[in-house]
Write a protein that holds these residues in place. Structure first.
Motif, PDB file in Angstrom:
ATOM      1  N   THR A  28       4.928   5.783  -6.606  1.00 20.40           N
ATOM      2  CA  THR A  28       3.491   5.751  -6.368  1.00 20.40           C
ATOM      3  C   THR A  28       3.059   4.373  -5.869  1.00 20.40           C
ATOM      4  O   THR A  28       2.287   4.256  -4.912  1.00 20.40           O
ATOM      5  CB  THR A  28       2.725   6.112  -7.657  1.00 20.40           C
ATOM      6  N   ALA A  29       3.571   3.325  -6.493  1.00 10.16           N
ATOM      7  CA  ALA A  29       3.235   1.968  -6.077  1.00 10.16           C
ATOM      8  C   ALA A  29       3.756   1.690  -4.672  1.00 10.16           C
ATOM      9  O   ALA A  29       3.061   1.079  -3.844  1.00 10.16           O
ATOM     10  CB  ALA A  29       3.805   0.956  -7.066  1.00 10.16           C
ATOM     11  N   SER A  30       4.952   2.133  -4.388  1.00  5.92           N
ATOM     12  CA  SER A  30       5.539   1.926  -3.066  1.00  5.92           C
ATOM     13  C   SER A  30       4.731   2.654  -1.993  1.00  5.92           C
ATOM     14  O   SER A  30       4.463   2.107  -0.918  1.00  5.92           O
ATOM     15  CB  SER A  30       6.989   2.433  -3.069  1.00  5.92           C
ATOM     16  N   ASP A  31       4.338   3.894  -2.274  1.00  2.74           N
ATOM     17  CA  ASP A  31       3.518   4.653  -1.327  1.00  2.74           C
ATOM     18  C   ASP A  31       2.169   3.984  -1.106  1.00  2.74           C
ATOM     19  O   ASP A  31       1.683   3.912   0.020  1.00  2.74           O
ATOM     20  CB  ASP A  31       3.306   6.090  -1.825  1.00  2.74           C
ATOM     21  N   ALA A  32       1.571   3.480  -2.184  1.00  2.00           N
ATOM     22  CA  ALA A  32       0.273   2.806  -2.062  1.00  2.00           C
ATOM     23  C   ALA A  32       0.403   1.535  -1.231  1.00  2.00           C
ATOM     24  O   ALA A  32      -0.448   1.243  -0.384  1.00  2.00           O
ATOM     25  CB  ALA A  32      -0.288   2.485  -3.447  1.00  2.00           C
ATOM     26  N   LEU A  33       1.468   0.780  -1.445  1.00  3.35           N
ATOM     27  CA  LEU A  33       1.690  -0.433  -0.665  1.00  3.35           C
ATOM     28  C   LEU A  33       1.910  -0.094   0.806  1.00  3.35           C
ATOM     29  O   LEU A  33       1.362  -0.748   1.694  1.00  3.35           O
ATOM     30  CB  LEU A  33       2.890  -1.209  -1.213  1.00  3.35           C
ATOM     31  N   TYR A  36      -1.398   0.758   2.326  1.00  2.00           N
ATOM     32  CA  TYR A  36      -2.200  -0.449   2.507  1.00  2.00           C
ATOM     33  C   TYR A  36      -1.718  -1.236   3.727  1.00  2.00           C
ATOM     34  O   TYR A  36      -2.513  -1.655   4.567  1.00  2.00           O
ATOM     35  CB  TYR A  36      -2.138  -1.317   1.251  1.00  2.00           C
ATOM     36  N   LEU A  37      -0.413  -1.442   3.813  1.00  2.00           N
ATOM     37  CA  LEU A  37       0.127  -2.206   4.935  1.00  2.00           C
ATOM     38  C   LEU A  37      -0.142  -1.506   6.262  1.00  2.00           C
ATOM     39  O   LEU A  37      -0.431  -2.166   7.270  1.00  2.00           O
ATOM     40  CB  LEU A  37       1.620  -2.447   4.738  1.00  2.00           C
ATOM     41  N   ALA A  38      -0.067  -0.186   6.275  1.00  2.00           N
ATOM     42  CA  ALA A  38      -0.361   0.554   7.505  1.00  2.00           C
ATOM     43  C   ALA A  38      -1.824   0.401   7.888  1.00  2.00           C
ATOM     44  O   ALA A  38      -2.152   0.245   9.064  1.00  2.00           O
ATOM     45  CB  ALA A  38      -0.007   2.032   7.321  1.00  2.00           C
ATOM     46  N   SER A  39      -2.717   0.408   6.905  1.00  2.00           N
ATOM     47  CA  SER A  39      -4.140   0.270   7.212  1.00  2.00           C
ATOM     48  C   SER A  39      -4.463  -1.142   7.674  1.00  2.00           C
ATOM     49  O   SER A  39      -5.297  -1.334   8.556  1.00  2.00           O
ATOM     50  CB  SER A  39      -5.004   0.652   6.004  1.00  2.00           C
TER      51      SER A  39
END
Length: 57
Positions: A28-33, A36-39
């Motif tokens: 979950t943390a990896s997906d959120a990061l 975020y980086l993509a945005s």
């Protein structure tokens, strides 16, 4: 099955459940990061203020 075996199996099940939860949290943390980086990568850069006080890009 004796009591010691039951306790060991119970402990092993708890350990496996703990690591499964940890893996889920890490995913979950990896997906959120990644989101975020993509945005951030696609967001326009905000102007910053230079030394002179004027806005620069």
């Amino acid at each position: 099955m004796n009591t010691a075996t039951q306790q060991t199996q119970s402990f092993e099940a708890e350990v496996l459940q703990f690591w499964a939860n940890q893996a889920r949290l890490e995913r979950t943390a990896s997906d959120a990061l990644a989101d975020y980086l993509a945005s951030v990568r696609h967001a326009p850069l905000a102007p910053t203020q230079g030394h002179s006080g004027h806005l620069t890009h």
